[in-house]
Design a protein around this motif. Structure first.
Motif, PDB file in Angstrom:
ATOM      1  N   CYS A 147       0.825  -1.202   0.000  1.00 21.32           N
ATOM      2  CA  CYS A 147       0.000   0.000   0.000  1.00 21.32           C
ATOM      3  C   CYS A 147       0.862   1.256   0.000  1.00 21.32           C
ATOM      4  CB  CYS A 147      -0.917  -0.021   1.215  1.00 21.32           C
ATOM      5  SG  CYS A 147       0.006   0.149   2.765  1.00 21.32           S
ATOM      6  N   PHE A 148       0.216   2.372  -0.138  1.00 21.40           N
ATOM      7  CA  PHE A 148       0.931   3.646  -0.221  1.00 21.40           C
ATOM      8  C   PHE A 148       1.725   3.953   1.037  1.00 21.40           C
ATOM      9  CE2 PHE A 148       0.887   8.295   0.474  1.00 21.40           C
ATOM     10  CZ  PHE A 148       1.679   8.669  -0.595  1.00 21.40           C
ATOM     11  N   CYS A 149       1.131   3.676   2.214  1.00 25.80           N
ATOM     12  CA  CYS A 149       1.803   4.083   3.463  1.00 25.80           C
ATOM     13  C   CYS A 149       2.835   3.067   3.935  1.00 25.80           C
ATOM     14  CB  CYS A 149       0.772   4.353   4.557  1.00 25.80           C
ATOM     15  SG  CYS A 149       0.086   2.889   5.356  1.00 25.80           S
ATOM     16  N   GLY A 150       2.850   1.862   3.349  1.00 25.68           N
ATOM     17  CA  GLY A 150       3.866   0.878   3.714  1.00 25.68           C
ATOM     18  C   GLY A 150       3.460  -0.103   4.793  1.00 25.68           C
ATOM     19  N   LEU A 151       2.259   0.043   5.349  1.00 21.19           N
ATOM     20  CA  LEU A 151       1.825  -0.850   6.423  1.00 21.19           C
ATOM     21  C   LEU A 151       1.628  -2.281   5.917  1.00 21.19           C
ATOM     22  CD1 LEU A 151       0.763  -1.028   9.412  1.00 21.19           C
ATOM     23  CD2 LEU A 151      -1.513  -0.665   8.452  1.00 21.19           C
TER      24      LEU A 151
ATOM     25  N   CYS B 237      -5.636  -1.338   2.513  1.00 24.74           N
ATOM     26  CA  CYS B 237      -4.872  -0.971   3.703  1.00 24.74           C
ATOM     27  C   CYS B 237      -5.803  -0.266   4.677  1.00 24.74           C
ATOM     28  CB  CYS B 237      -3.719  -0.046   3.343  1.00 24.74           C
ATOM     29  SG  CYS B 237      -2.920   0.620   4.833  1.00 24.74           S
TER      30      CYS B 237
ATOM     31  N   CYS C 271      -4.153   3.629   4.995  1.00 27.08           N
ATOM     32  CA  CYS C 271      -4.105   4.612   3.897  1.00 27.08           C
ATOM     33  C   CYS C 271      -5.157   4.358   2.820  1.00 27.08           C
ATOM     34  CB  CYS C 271      -2.714   4.664   3.272  1.00 27.08           C
ATOM     35  SG  CYS C 271      -2.280   3.227   2.275  1.00 27.08           S
TER      36      CYS C 271
END
Ligand SMILES: [Zn+2]
Ligand SMILES: [Zn+2]
Length: 135
Positions: free
Chosen positions: A10-14, A74, A77
């Motif tokens: 995902c965009f935020c890396g989670l 996610c 995000c």
């Protein structure tokens, strides 16, 4: 042959995932559910065997988007990551643009173009299918 291991998240890396198979069914889907669950005019996807797909970090949120379909996002995000259908339990679809390198999996066609927005003008020369896959 392409390196069969694809990674993304995902965009935020989670949430992170790994796909250990050659992608198939690379397509841009124009259906209204893809559109409304992403906020984008169409969505690029590819398919992998479910056995070759694994989340390796974080836990996505699953949302049932139709009678047969479940989409994962996610929880922080909102990036949409996968689509799974009870009609094809051995497969999973992955959003191409959540890959670390989407250039490795270019779309080969457009599907569900019966729902294509009038202001999307396609000029890439790829085949267009009005219906096709459930997604
Ligand atoms: Zn995220
Ligand atoms: Zn769709």
């Amino acid at each position: 042959m392409r390196d069969p291991v694809l990674e993304g998240g995902c965009f935020c890396g989670l949430v992170r995932y790994r796909v250990s198979a050659e992608p198939t069914c690379e397509t841009n889907c124009h259906c209204s559910i893809c559109r409304r669950t992403t906020g984008a005019p169409f969505v690029a996807w590819f398919t992998a065997p479910r056995s070759a797909f694994a989340f390796v970090a974080g836990s996505p949120f699953d949302f049932q988007s139709s009678e047969h379909g479940t989409r994962s996002f996610c929880p922080r995000c909102g990036t949409q990551l996968t689509f799974a259908s009870s009609h094809a339990p051995g497969e999973i679809d992955v959003t191409t643009c959540s890959l670390d390198d989407p250039e490795r999996v270019p779309p080969r066609d457009h599907t569900r173009t019966s729902a294509r927005l009038s202001w999307i003008a396609l000029g890439d020369g790829l085949p267009e299918y009005r219906e096709a896959r459930d997604r």
